[in-house]
Design an enzyme around this catalytic site. Structure first.
Site, PDB file in Angstrom:
ATOM      1  N   ARG A 123       0.828  -1.209   0.000  1.00  0.00           N
ATOM      2  CA  ARG A 123       0.000   0.000   0.000  1.00  0.00           C
ATOM      3  C   ARG A 123       0.864   1.262   0.000  1.00  0.00           C
ATOM      4  O   ARG A 123       0.562   2.249   0.676  1.00  0.00           O
ATOM      5  CB  ARG A 123      -0.951   0.022   1.219  1.00  0.00           C
ATOM      6  CG  ARG A 123      -1.928  -1.133   1.255  1.00  0.00           C
ATOM      7  CD  ARG A 123      -2.880  -1.099   0.068  1.00  0.00           C
ATOM      8  NE  ARG A 123      -3.780  -2.252   0.058  1.00  0.00           N
ATOM      9  CZ  ARG A 123      -4.626  -2.535  -0.926  1.00  0.00           C
ATOM     10  NH1 ARG A 123      -4.671  -1.748  -1.999  1.00  0.00           N
ATOM     11  NH2 ARG A 123      -5.406  -3.581  -0.872  1.00  0.00           N
ATOM     12  N   ASP A 159       3.110   3.346  -3.033  1.00  0.00           N
ATOM     13  CA  ASP A 159       3.555   3.341  -4.422  1.00  0.00           C
ATOM     14  C   ASP A 159       5.060   3.553  -4.568  1.00  0.00           C
ATOM     15  O   ASP A 159       5.712   2.887  -5.372  1.00  0.00           O
ATOM     16  CB  ASP A 159       2.785   4.380  -5.245  1.00  0.00           C
ATOM     17  CG  ASP A 159       2.884   5.791  -4.696  1.00  0.00           C
ATOM     18  OD1 ASP A 159       3.350   5.958  -3.559  1.00  0.00           O
ATOM     19  OD2 ASP A 159       2.472   6.736  -5.401  1.00  0.00           O
ATOM     20  N   HIS A 185     -20.781  47.237 -27.254  1.00  0.00           N
ATOM     21  CA  HIS A 185     -22.090  46.848 -26.705  1.00  0.00           C
ATOM     22  C   HIS A 185     -22.842  45.929 -27.668  1.00  0.00           C
ATOM     23  O   HIS A 185     -24.074  45.825 -27.605  1.00  0.00           O
ATOM     24  CB  HIS A 185     -22.961  48.077 -26.398  1.00  0.00           C
ATOM     25  CG  HIS A 185     -22.258  49.141 -25.626  1.00  0.00           C
ATOM     26  ND1 HIS A 185     -22.139  49.104 -24.250  1.00  0.00           N
ATOM     27  CD2 HIS A 185     -21.591  50.250 -26.028  1.00  0.00           C
ATOM     28  CE1 HIS A 185     -21.440  50.147 -23.837  1.00  0.00           C
ATOM     29  NE2 HIS A 185     -21.096  50.862 -24.903  1.00  0.00           N
ATOM     30  N   GLN A 239       7.725  18.659   3.813  1.00  0.00           N
ATOM     31  CA  GLN A 239       7.918  17.370   3.161  1.00  0.00           C
ATOM     32  C   GLN A 239       7.722  17.503   1.652  1.00  0.00           C
ATOM     33  O   GLN A 239       8.329  16.800   0.861  1.00  0.00           O
ATOM     34  CB  GLN A 239       6.937  16.323   3.719  1.00  0.00           C
ATOM     35  CG  GLN A 239       7.226  14.920   3.219  1.00  0.00           C
ATOM     36  CD  GLN A 239       6.343  13.882   3.881  1.00  0.00           C
ATOM     37  OE1 GLN A 239       5.324  13.508   3.327  1.00  0.00           O
ATOM     38  NE2 GLN A 239       6.737  13.426   5.061  1.00  0.00           N
ATOM     39  N   SER A 292     -23.450  19.887 -40.880  1.00  0.00           N
ATOM     40  CA  SER A 292     -24.645  19.457 -40.167  1.00  0.00           C
ATOM     41  C   SER A 292     -25.165  18.187 -40.824  1.00  0.00           C
ATOM     42  O   SER A 292     -25.136  18.045 -42.050  1.00  0.00           O
ATOM     43  CB  SER A 292     -25.722  20.548 -40.217  1.00  0.00           C
ATOM     44  OG  SER A 292     -26.969  20.049 -39.780  1.00  0.00           O
ATOM     45  N   ARG A 325     -15.121  23.996 -30.064  1.00  0.00           N
ATOM     46  CA  ARG A 325     -14.324  23.086 -29.242  1.00  0.00           C
ATOM     47  C   ARG A 325     -13.280  23.863 -28.447  1.00  0.00           C
ATOM     48  O   ARG A 325     -13.000  23.556 -27.286  1.00  0.00           O
ATOM     49  CB  ARG A 325     -13.644  22.033 -30.120  1.00  0.00           C
ATOM     50  CG  ARG A 325     -12.986  20.901 -29.344  1.00  0.00           C
ATOM     51  CD  ARG A 325     -12.344  19.908 -30.285  1.00  0.00           C
ATOM     52  NE  ARG A 325     -13.272  19.439 -31.301  1.00  0.00           N
ATOM     53  CZ  ARG A 325     -12.904  18.812 -32.407  1.00  0.00           C
ATOM     54  NH1 ARG A 325     -11.630  18.594 -32.654  1.00  0.00           N
ATOM     55  NH2 ARG A 325     -13.799  18.418 -33.279  1.00  0.00           N
ATOM     56  N   ARG A 382       2.805  18.805   5.890  1.00  0.00           N
ATOM     57  CA  ARG A 382       2.082  18.267   4.741  1.00  0.00           C
ATOM     58  C   ARG A 382       0.926  17.395   5.187  1.00  0.00           C
ATOM     59  O   ARG A 382       0.882  16.920   6.311  1.00  0.00           O
ATOM     60  CB  ARG A 382       2.968  17.452   3.793  1.00  0.00           C
ATOM     61  CG  ARG A 382       3.092  16.005   4.153  1.00  0.00           C
ATOM     62  CD  ARG A 382       2.899  14.946   3.072  1.00  0.00           C
ATOM     63  NE  ARG A 382       2.143  15.259   1.921  1.00  0.00           N
ATOM     64  CZ  ARG A 382       2.298  14.633   0.764  1.00  0.00           C
ATOM     65  NH1 ARG A 382       3.241  13.698   0.636  1.00  0.00           N
ATOM     66  NH2 ARG A 382       1.560  14.908  -0.255  1.00  0.00           N
ATOM     67  N   SER A 436      -2.805  14.552  -2.813  1.00  0.00           N
ATOM     68  CA  SER A 436      -2.218  13.620  -3.778  1.00  0.00           C
ATOM     69  C   SER A 436      -3.153  13.265  -4.932  1.00  0.00           C
ATOM     70  O   SER A 436      -2.824  13.485  -6.094  1.00  0.00           O
ATOM     71  CB  SER A 436      -1.778  12.345  -3.059  1.00  0.00           C
ATOM     72  OG  SER A 436      -1.217  11.429  -3.968  1.00  0.00           O
TER      73      SER A 436
END
Length: 499
Positions: A98, A100, A172, A254, A302, A316, A342, A347
Site C-alpha cells: 500500500r 507506491d 455593446h 515534506q 450538419s 471546441r 504536509r 495527492s
C-alpha cells in the site's frame, strides 16, 4: 484513451490503475499530434523520472564519498526507463505494501540488484514524487510555450495581411466606428502575449525541491554524512544541477509548496480564458459570414442541413478553454488546505488536475494553430456590412464638408438629422437598404458637397491609425516576444486535426 503506460490515461484510470501494464506503443511522439504531452504525464514517464532521480541521488552521494559502487550506478542507469513487465512487479508490491514509492523502489532493485540496498538512501517519498512533479511542470511548459509563440506568429502574419481591410467595429454588440480585420486580430495577439509572458515567468520561477528529507530539515542526510553540513548542502546542489534546475528551495516542508501549483495553474487558466474569448469572436464572425475557420472540402457542417458551415473547431476551443480556466481552483483549494509540514489530501486531486491543465492547454494550442493557419476572409461581405452602416457614420464628415463650403453647421446638422431619421425608419420598419446617401444626393441643400461624397464615404478614412498600429505592434512588441522561438516558428507547421 489507450491503456498503454506510454500515454496519459483518463483521470479515473490514471488514479486507480497506476502501474497497470499495457501494450507498448510507438514513442516517436513527433509523429502523433499531442502525444508528446500525453507521454509526459504517462505512468512510464513518471516512474522513469523517479528512477532518474534515484540515480542522480546515488551518483551525488558517491561523489561525496558514500560507499556506492560503480556497478550499482551502471545497473541503475541501464534500467532508468521502466519496462512493461516491471509495472506488474510494482503493482503487485504496491498491492501488498500500500505504498507506491516503496513498490517502485522494490521493482527498481529487482533489475538493479547491486543498487538495491542504496536506492532511495536517506530520502523520503516526496524526494521522487515532488521533484518529478517539478520536472514535469517545467518540461510541460517547455512544450507549451513554443507552441504558443507559433500561434502568435501566425496571427501576426494574418494581422499584417489584413491591416488595411476596414470592417465594422462593435461596442455593446452594436455597430460602432470602423476598425480593420488586422487590428481586431491584434486584440487577440496582445492577450496571447500576456499569456506567453505569464507562462515564461512561471517556467523561469520554478525551483527544485531538492534533497530535503522527511520534513524539509535534511536530518536524515546530515546523519548519513556524520554531521557534515557542507556535504549535505553540496548533495542538494549536485542533484539540483543534474535535474537541470538553476536553484532549489532553501526552505520546504515534506513537499514543495503547493502554491507553486497555484502559480502555474493560474497562468494556464488565464490562457484558457483567452482561448474562449478568441473562440467566441471567431464564432461571431462566422455568424456574420465575415471570417470563417478552415472548412475542409468534404467536411460536413450538419447532418440535416447540408449548407451549414458550423465553426466546430472554435466551439471546441471555447469548450476546452472554459474547462482549462476552471482547473486552477483545484490548486487554490489544495494549497489552502495543507496542514503544517504536509497532508496527503493533495495527492489524488493533483494526479488529475495537473495533467488536465497541461493536456487541456495543449489541446487548445493545437486548435488555435489549426484555425489560425487557414482563416477564410470574405472582403465583399465585410464591405457590404460596412456600407450598410457607413452612411450614418459619415454624417459628421458631411457636416464638416458643408461648413468648409460656407454652409451653416446648424443648418447642415438639422438637414442631416431629418434625413437620417427617415433613412433609419426605412431600414428598421420597412426592411429596406440604408438610402441616406441617396436622400442627401436628392436634397438641394447638399449640392455644394455632392462631388466630394465618394471621397467622404471612403471606408479607409474611417479606420484612424489602425493600419499603422498593426504595423508598429507586430514589428516591435510581437517580433521581440517571439524572437527566442524563431527556430520553431521557421518550421511553419500546421497542427492536423483528425476529428
Amino acid at each position: 484513451m489507450s491503456g498503454s503506460n506510454d500515454v496519459y490515461q483518463t483521470p479515473s484510470t490514471r488514479v486507480m490503475r497506476r502501474g497497470n501494464p499495457g501494450k507498448r506503443i510507438d514513442t516517436n511522439h513527433s509523429q502523433l499530434i499531442g502525444t508528446e504531452m500525453k507521454y509526459l504525464f504517462s505512468p512510464r514517464k513518471r516512474f522513469s523520472t523517479w528512477r532518474q532521480l534515484w540515480t542522480w541521488l546515488a551518483e551525488a552521494q558517491k561523489e561525496l564519498g558514500l560507499p556506492i559502487t560503480q556497478e550499482a550506478l551502471d545497473q541503475m542507469k541501464a534500467h532508468e526507463v521502466i519496462q512493461d513487465d516491471e509495472f506488474a512487479v510494482a503493482a503487485e508490491e504496491e498491492k501488498r505494501r500500500r505504498h507506491d514509492v516503496m513498490a517502485h523502489v522494490h521493482a527498481f532493485g529487482q533489475v538493479a540488484p547491486a543498487a538495491a540496498g542504496i536506492i532511495h538512501w536517506g530520502a523520503t517519498s516526496c524526494y521522487c514524487t515532488d521533484n518529478a512533479d517539478l520536472i514535469l511542470l517545467r518540461d510541460g511548459l517547455d512544450i507549451l510555450i513554443p507552441k504558443l509563440a507559433v500561434v502568435v506568429d501566425k496571427l501576426s502574419q494574418f494581422a499584417q495581411q489584413y491591416k488595411d481591410l476596414p470592417c465594422l467595429g462593435f461596442t455593446h454588440g452594436q455597430p460602432a466606428q470602423l476598425v480593420t480585420v488586422g487590428k481586431r486580430a491584434c486584440l487577440w495577439i496582445q492577450d496571447l502575449l500576456m499569456d506567453l509572458r505569464n507562462l515564461e515567468r512561471a517556467r523561469d520561477d520554478l525551483r527544485f525541491r531538492g534533497v530535503k528529507g522527511t520534513t524539509g530539515t535534511q536530518a536524515s542526510f546530515l546523519q548519513i554524512f556524520n554531521g557534515d553540513h557542507a556535504k549535505v548542502e553540496r548533495l542538494d546542489e549536485l542533484v539540483t544541477e543534474k535535474a537541470g534546475f538553476s536553484s532549489a528551495f532553501i526552505i520546504s516542508s515534506q513537499t514543495y509548496s503547493r502554491k507553486i501549483d497555484v502559480d502555474v495553474g493560474n497562468a494556464l487558466g488565464s490562457f484558457g480564458a483567452t482561448c474562449e474569448r478568441i473562440g467566441i469572436d471567431i464564432r461571431h464572425l462566422a455568424m456574420l459570414k465575415e471570417v470563417e475557420e478552415p472548412f475542409e472540402k468534404d467536411q460536413i457542417g450538419s447532418s440535416a442541413m447540408a449548407y451549414k458551415r458550423n465553426p466546430m473547431r472554435s466551439e471546441r476551443l471555447c469548450s476546452l478553454g472554459r474547462h482549462l480556466q476552471n482547473l486552477p481552483k483545484d490548486g487554490l483549494d489544495t494549497y489552502s488546505a495543507q496542514w503544517f509540514e504536509r497532508s496527503l489530501d493533495d495527492s489524488a486531486i493533483r494526479r488529475i488536475s495537473i495533467p488536465e491543465l497541461y493536456l487541456s492547454a495543449d489541446a487548445c494550442l493545437i486548435l488555435l494553430n489549426n484555425v489560425t493557419s487557414g482563416f477564410v476572409v470574405y472582403p465583399e461581405v465585410i464591405k457590404r456590412r460596412v456600407n450598410d452602416e457607413l452612411p450614418f457614420m459619415a454624417t459628421e464628415n458631411i457636416i464638416m464638408a458643408c461648413v468648409a463650403k460656407g454652409l451653416s453647421r446648424q443648418d447642415a446638422h438639422e438637414e442631416i438629422r431629418v434625413l437620417s431619421h427617415q433613412a433609419a425608419d426605412s431600414v428598421k420598419k420597412q426592411g429596406k437598404d440604408n438610402d441616406l446617401i441617396e436622400r442627401i444626393r436628392r436634397t438641394a441643400f447638399f449640392n455644394p458637397i455632392i462631388p466630394e461624397l465618394e471621397t467622404l464615404l471612403d471606408a479607409s478614412t474611417f479606420v484612424g491609425r489602425a493600419p499603422q498600429q498593426v504595423e508598429k505592434f507586430t514589428t516591435t512588441e510581437v517580433a521581440a516576444a517571439i524572437k527566442p522561438y524563431a527556430a520553431v516558428i521557421a518550421k511553419g507547421e500546421t497542427s492536423a486535426l483528425h476529428v
